[in-house]
Design a protein around this motif. Structure first.
Motif, short mmCIF file in Angstrom:
data_model
loop_
_atom_site.label_atom_id
_atom_site.label_comp_id
_atom_site.label_asym_id
_atom_site.label_seq_id
_atom_site.Cartn_x
_atom_site.Cartn_y
_atom_site.Cartn_z
N CYS A 196 0.91 -1.25 -0.11
CA CYS A 196 -0.13 -0.06 0.01
C CYS A 196 0.67 1.20 0.00
N LEU A 197 2.04 1.15 0.39
CA LEU A 197 2.94 2.32 0.32
C LEU A 197 4.05 2.45 -0.56
N VAL A 198 4.43 1.17 -1.35
CA VAL A 198 5.69 1.12 -2.27
C VAL A 198 4.99 1.44 -3.66
N ARG A 199 5.32 2.53 -4.30
CA ARG A 199 5.14 2.84 -5.65
C ARG A 199 5.65 1.90 -6.67
N ALA A 200 4.90 1.29 -7.44
CA ALA A 200 5.32 0.30 -8.51
C ALA A 200 6.21 1.10 -9.62
N GLU A 201 7.14 0.35 -10.00
CA GLU A 201 8.25 1.26 -10.93
C GLU A 201 8.49 0.09 -12.03
N PRO A 202 8.83 0.31 -13.24
CA PRO A 202 8.97 -0.15 -14.31
C PRO A 202 9.82 -1.42 -14.25
N GLY A 203 9.52 -2.53 -14.53
CA GLY A 203 10.32 -3.80 -14.52
C GLY A 203 10.15 -4.34 -13.02
N ASP A 204 9.55 -3.92 -12.01
CA ASP A 204 9.92 -4.41 -10.89
C ASP A 204 9.25 -5.98 -10.94
N VAL A 205 9.88 -6.86 -9.89
CA VAL A 205 9.63 -8.26 -9.86
C VAL A 205 8.80 -8.47 -8.39
N ILE A 206 7.57 -8.56 -8.43
CA ILE A 206 6.92 -8.62 -7.06
C ILE A 206 6.40 -10.26 -7.11
N ARG A 207 6.57 -10.56 -5.77
CA ARG A 207 6.17 -11.95 -5.55
C ARG A 207 5.31 -12.09 -4.16
N SER A 208 4.47 -12.65 -4.13
CA SER A 208 3.60 -12.89 -3.11
C SER A 208 4.41 -13.54 -2.03
N GLN A 209 4.15 -13.33 -0.68
CA GLN A 209 4.82 -13.89 0.19
C GLN A 209 4.39 -14.74 1.42
N GLU A 210 5.05 -15.60 1.74
CA GLU A 210 4.48 -16.63 2.77
C GLU A 210 4.93 -16.39 4.14
N GLY A 211 4.22 -16.13 5.13
CA GLY A 211 4.66 -15.85 6.63
C GLY A 211 5.64 -14.68 6.51
N THR A 212 6.78 -14.78 7.03
CA THR A 212 7.78 -13.67 7.29
C THR A 212 8.17 -13.36 6.07
N GLY A 213 8.09 -14.22 5.04
CA GLY A 213 9.10 -13.79 3.73
C GLY A 213 10.59 -14.12 3.85
N ARG A 214 11.08 -14.70 4.80
CA ARG A 214 12.19 -14.98 4.81
C ARG A 214 12.55 -16.35 4.88
N HIS A 215 13.35 -16.95 4.02
CA HIS A 215 13.74 -18.79 4.04
C HIS A 215 14.52 -19.00 5.31
N GLU A 216 13.60 -19.33 6.14
CA GLU A 216 14.19 -19.81 7.37
C GLU A 216 14.80 -21.30 7.40
#
Length: 102
Positions: free
Chosen positions: A82-102
């Motif tokens: 909701c805060l990050v403005r999209a920029e051309p070429g952005d690679v956006i991925r959905s996230q599970e949990g914390t988003g960090r591979h533990e």
């Protein structure tokens, strides 16, 4: 009679759309849109799952307070859509949990 739209009322002339990638799918984005607005425009309502129960999440507050809209942008986890403005070429991925591979 020509319909009254916000763009017509302010005589806005938006720049051409550009593309971003969301979970390997190309999306057209208008300049100035947040990532959340771009995803909503593409019909995507959720892009994160909770750490404990795996419940789907998307935008809740829309002003950066609740952290429900977290996703990964260009390899950086936990970005608020909701805060990050999209920029051309952005690679956006959905996230599970914390988003960090533990």
């Amino acid at each position: 009679m020509t319909p009254r739209t916000p763009l017509r009322l302010v005589r806005a002339r938006p720049e051409p759309p550009f593309t971003v990638t969301f979970d390997e799918r190309e999306l057209a984005v208008l300049p100035g849109q947040t990532i959340a607005a771009a995803l909503w425009s593409a019909g995507v309502m959720s892009w994160r799952t909770t750490r404990g129960s795996g419940e789907p999440r998307g935008v809740f507050c829309g002003i950066g307070v609740c952290f429900d809209c977290l996703l990964t942008v260009n390899g950086r986890p936990n970005q608020r859509a909701c805060l990050v403005r999209a920029e051309p070429g952005d690679v956006i991925r959905s996230q599970e949990g914390t988003g960090r591979h533990e």
